[in-house]
Design a protein around this motif. Structure first.
Motif, PDB file in Angstrom:
ATOM      1  N   ASP A 142     -68.202-103.114   3.382  1.00  0.00           N
ATOM      2  CA  ASP A 142     -67.457-104.284   2.931  1.00  0.00           C
ATOM      3  C   ASP A 142     -68.481-105.193   2.207  1.00  0.00           C
ATOM      4  OD1 ASP A 142     -64.865-103.520   3.516  1.00  0.00           O
ATOM      5  OD2 ASP A 142     -64.742-104.490   5.309  1.00  0.00           O
ATOM      6  N   TRP A 143     -69.794-104.904   2.374  1.00  0.00           N
ATOM      7  CA  TRP A 143     -70.757-106.016   1.880  1.00  0.00           C
ATOM      8  C   TRP A 143     -70.720-105.649   0.296  1.00  0.00           C
ATOM      9  CZ3 TRP A 143     -75.734-106.177   5.067  1.00  0.00           C
ATOM     10  CH2 TRP A 143     -75.503-106.668   6.482  1.00  0.00           C
ATOM     11  N   GLU A 144     -70.948-106.723  -0.454  1.00  0.00           N
ATOM     12  CA  GLU A 144     -70.908-106.903  -1.982  1.00  0.00           C
ATOM     13  C   GLU A 144     -72.132-105.922  -2.405  1.00  0.00           C
ATOM     14  OE1 GLU A 144     -71.736-109.877  -5.542  1.00  0.00           O
ATOM     15  OE2 GLU A 144     -71.652-110.594  -3.559  1.00  0.00           O
ATOM     16  N   LEU A 145     -71.879-105.193  -3.370  1.00  0.00           N
ATOM     17  CA  LEU A 145     -72.872-104.189  -4.171  1.00  0.00           C
ATOM     18  C   LEU A 145     -73.724-104.944  -5.032  1.00  0.00           C
ATOM     19  CD1 LEU A 145     -74.654-101.756  -4.706  1.00  0.00           C
ATOM     20  CD2 LEU A 145     -72.377-101.022  -6.246  1.00  0.00           C
ATOM     21  N   ILE A 146     -74.620-105.628  -5.013  1.00  0.00           N
ATOM     22  CA  ILE A 146     -75.612-106.309  -6.057  1.00  0.00           C
ATOM     23  C   ILE A 146     -75.973-105.402  -7.103  1.00  0.00           C
ATOM     24  CG2 ILE A 146     -77.563-107.857  -6.592  1.00  0.00           C
ATOM     25  CD1 ILE A 146     -77.352-108.468  -3.698  1.00  0.00           C
ATOM     26  N   GLU A 147     -76.861-104.231  -6.800  1.00  0.00           N
ATOM     27  CA  GLU A 147     -77.302-103.265  -7.709  1.00  0.00           C
ATOM     28  C   GLU A 147     -77.772-101.897  -6.907  1.00  0.00           C
ATOM     29  OE1 GLU A 147     -80.593-104.548 -10.083  1.00  0.00           O
ATOM     30  OE2 GLU A 147     -81.594-105.600  -8.217  1.00  0.00           O
ATOM     31  N   ASP A 148     -78.021-100.841  -7.827  1.00  0.00           N
ATOM     32  CA  ASP A 148     -78.914 -99.656  -7.301  1.00  0.00           C
ATOM     33  C   ASP A 148     -79.998 -99.780  -7.336  1.00  0.00           C
ATOM     34  OD1 ASP A 148     -76.464 -98.592  -6.772  1.00  0.00           O
ATOM     35  OD2 ASP A 148     -76.312 -97.327  -8.488  1.00  0.00           O
ATOM     36  N   GLU A 149     -81.092 -99.256  -6.298  1.00  0.00           N
ATOM     37  CA  GLU A 149     -82.103 -99.245  -6.411  1.00  0.00           C
ATOM     38  C   GLU A 149     -82.873 -98.058  -6.641  1.00  0.00           C
ATOM     39  OE1 GLU A 149     -85.850 -99.907  -6.777  1.00  0.00           O
ATOM     40  OE2 GLU A 149     -85.017-101.598  -5.764  1.00  0.00           O
ATOM     41  N   THR A 150     -83.412 -98.033  -7.932  1.00  0.00           N
ATOM     42  CA  THR A 150     -83.699 -96.477  -8.502  1.00  0.00           C
ATOM     43  C   THR A 150     -85.015 -96.096  -8.053  1.00  0.00           C
ATOM     44  OG1 THR A 150     -84.983 -97.680 -10.332  1.00  0.00           O
ATOM     45  CG2 THR A 150     -82.701 -97.152 -10.716  1.00  0.00           C
ATOM     46  N   ALA A 151     -85.918 -96.789  -7.349  1.00  0.00           N
ATOM     47  CA  ALA A 151     -87.207 -96.311  -6.819  1.00  0.00           C
ATOM     48  C   ALA A 151     -86.846 -95.404  -5.569  1.00  0.00           C
ATOM     49  CB  ALA A 151     -88.075 -97.468  -6.369  1.00  0.00           C
ATOM     50  N   GLY A 152     -87.621 -94.053  -5.492  1.00  0.00           N
ATOM     51  CA  GLY A 152     -87.477 -93.492  -4.516  1.00  0.00           C
ATOM     52  C   GLY A 152     -86.419 -92.309  -4.747  1.00  0.00           C
ATOM     53  N   VAL A 153     -86.320 -91.379  -3.846  1.00  0.00           N
ATOM     54  CA  VAL A 153     -85.406 -90.108  -3.912  1.00  0.00           C
ATOM     55  C   VAL A 153     -84.188 -90.258  -3.245  1.00  0.00           C
ATOM     56  CG1 VAL A 153     -87.125 -88.566  -4.789  1.00  0.00           C
ATOM     57  CG2 VAL A 153     -86.443 -88.955  -2.275  1.00  0.00           C
ATOM     58  N   GLU A 154     -84.136 -91.229  -2.058  1.00  0.00           N
ATOM     59  CA  GLU A 154     -82.929 -91.281  -1.285  1.00  0.00           C
ATOM     60  C   GLU A 154     -81.949 -92.142  -1.903  1.00  0.00           C
ATOM     61  OE1 GLU A 154     -85.867 -93.023  -1.163  1.00  0.00           O
ATOM     62  OE2 GLU A 154     -86.092 -93.206   1.071  1.00  0.00           O
ATOM     63  N   ILE A 155     -80.706 -92.379  -1.535  1.00  0.00           N
ATOM     64  CA  ILE A 155     -79.926 -93.294  -1.786  1.00  0.00           C
ATOM     65  C   ILE A 155     -80.195 -94.658  -1.414  1.00  0.00           C
ATOM     66  CG2 ILE A 155     -77.409 -94.091  -1.524  1.00  0.00           C
ATOM     67  CD1 ILE A 155     -76.452 -91.318  -1.358  1.00  0.00           C
ATOM     68  N   LYS A 156     -80.109 -95.723  -2.266  1.00  0.00           N
ATOM     69  CA  LYS A 156     -80.351 -97.019  -2.142  1.00  0.00           C
ATOM     70  C   LYS A 156     -79.648 -98.052  -2.909  1.00  0.00           C
ATOM     71  CE  LYS A 156     -85.517 -96.213  -1.374  1.00  0.00           C
ATOM     72  NZ  LYS A 156     -87.005 -96.683  -1.882  1.00  0.00           N
ATOM     73  N   TRP A 157     -79.163 -98.913  -2.123  1.00  0.00           N
ATOM     74  CA  TRP A 157     -78.219-100.085  -2.648  1.00  0.00           C
ATOM     75  C   TRP A 157     -78.922-101.393  -2.283  1.00  0.00           C
ATOM     76  CZ3 TRP A 157     -74.560 -96.614   0.033  1.00  0.00           C
ATOM     77  CH2 TRP A 157     -73.968 -95.470  -0.939  1.00  0.00           C
ATOM     78  N   TRP A 158     -78.931-102.359  -3.139  1.00  0.00           N
ATOM     79  CA  TRP A 158     -79.010-103.846  -2.870  1.00  0.00           C
ATOM     80  C   TRP A 158     -77.567-104.293  -2.497  1.00  0.00           C
ATOM     81  CZ3 TRP A 158     -83.021-106.075  -1.107  1.00  0.00           C
ATOM     82  CH2 TRP A 158     -84.408-105.707  -1.438  1.00  0.00           C
ATOM     83  N   LEU A 159     -77.427-104.942  -1.223  1.00  0.00           N
ATOM     84  CA  LEU A 159     -76.315-105.351  -0.789  1.00  0.00           C
ATOM     85  C   LEU A 159     -76.360-106.827  -0.404  1.00  0.00           C
ATOM     86  CD1 LEU A 159     -75.297-102.688   1.511  1.00  0.00           C
ATOM     87  CD2 LEU A 159     -74.519-102.747  -0.722  1.00  0.00           C
TER      88      LEU A 159
END
Length: 305
Positions: A11-28
């Motif tokens: 339920d945390w707000e998604l700020i943006e995707d983090e494109t660095a690296g190969v794994e899934i990364k989200w700024w929340l």
């Protein structure tokens, strides 16, 4: 002792995707307006890597030796397991990775990025690049500490946890956005590539069953993200930690030697014991690895100190 909880960040707000690296990364963003980076674990050929627990353990061990580090918690979101690490960039500063910072200084011989041998990414050049900068915010160091004196703590932490990933984007400086603020070294982050996070259980069991197996595994840990001349081998992580101290101030050298002498393997084992869903074999491996690396640091860093 209570196990670490896995936070539900669905339920945390998604700020943006983090494109660095190969794994899934989200700024929340959490309910208290703090920003966190969610990183999913890697699953390859049916094997689940341990980046979530390795970075969690490493963040707590960093606290034991007063190395400022991003707080980390286990987490899950949208069906993915991983961890969340809190953003440690103050709003008054921008964060510049070492790659950007050293490039801006036009250090002779430095070539940014994943170049074979990591030309120019040496302790000497890092020390030079940090001249005049202060330690990270909210540090516990003596007032005389420089940014490079604090950087030595990163090298000691890496050697203790067998982190081989201190490349030029895994350390940063903080550049002020408003007048009156100082340039500083940033606290440590991205410590997932440590503690044998990618060891399959079968290999781990073979290491445990081999006489001095963990010793031999630990001694193969090299600082290959620092400058070296292929095909010669890079120095070990412990040798790199010792070399970093040779460039530090005398007060910092004595400070870090005292920290090394007092490495608390009992407290470290207690941290490892709190990680859920980990085999006893893996707990034994990590606990013994930390004890071995602590002894190696104590033995090698005291030579000619």
């Amino acid at each position: 002792m209570k196990s670490f909880d896995r936070i539900d960040a669905c339920d945390w707000e998604l700020i943006e995707d983090e494109t660095a690296g190969v794994e899934i990364k989200w700024w929340l963003r959490d309910s208290e307006n703090n920003s966190w980076l969610f990183k999913s674990v890697t699953v390859k050929d049916g094997f689940r890597y341990g980046e979530d627990w390795s970075e969690l353990i490493a963040s707590h061990l960093a606290g034991l030796i007063s190395v400022p580090t991003a707080p980390v918690q286990l987490a899950h979101r949208d069906g993915f397991e991983g961890n969340i690490s809190q953003n440690i960039r103050p709003e008054t500063h921008e964060l510049q990775p070492g790659r950007v910072w050293m490039s801006s200084l036009r250090i002779p011989g430095y070539e940014p990025g994943n170049v074979r041998g990591r030309p120019g990414h040496s302790l000497t050049n890092i020390c030079e690049s940090l001249e005049g900068l202060l330690p990270p915010p909210n540090h516990e160091y003596p007032p005389s500490f420089s940014a490079y004196d604090a950087f030595c703590g990163l090298m000691i932490l890496d050697a203790w946890i067998s982190n081989r990933d201190r490349h030029d984007e895994n350390w940063s400086v903080l550049i002020p956005l408003i007048p009156g603020e100082d340039k500083r070294l940033c606290g440590s982050y991205d410590l997932a590539s440590s503690l044998g996070f990618n060891l399959h259980e079968e290999k781990l069991l073979r290491i445990l069953a081999t006489p001095r197996g963990i010793h031999m595994w630990a001694e193969r840990g090299t600082a290959h993200r620092l400058e070296h001349v292929p095909p010669s081998k890079p120095v070990t992580l412990v040798q790199a930690a010792k070399a970093s101290l040779e460039l530090a101030s005398e007060e910092a050298r004595q400070y870090w030697l005292a920290k090394i002498d007092s490495l608390d393997t009992t407290s470290a084992a207690a941290v490892v014991a709190r990680v859920p869903e980990m085999s006893e074999a893996r707990r034994s491996f990590i606990t013994e690895l930390l004890s071995i690396n602590a002894e190696r640091l104590q033995n090698e860093c005291r030579i000619n100190a």
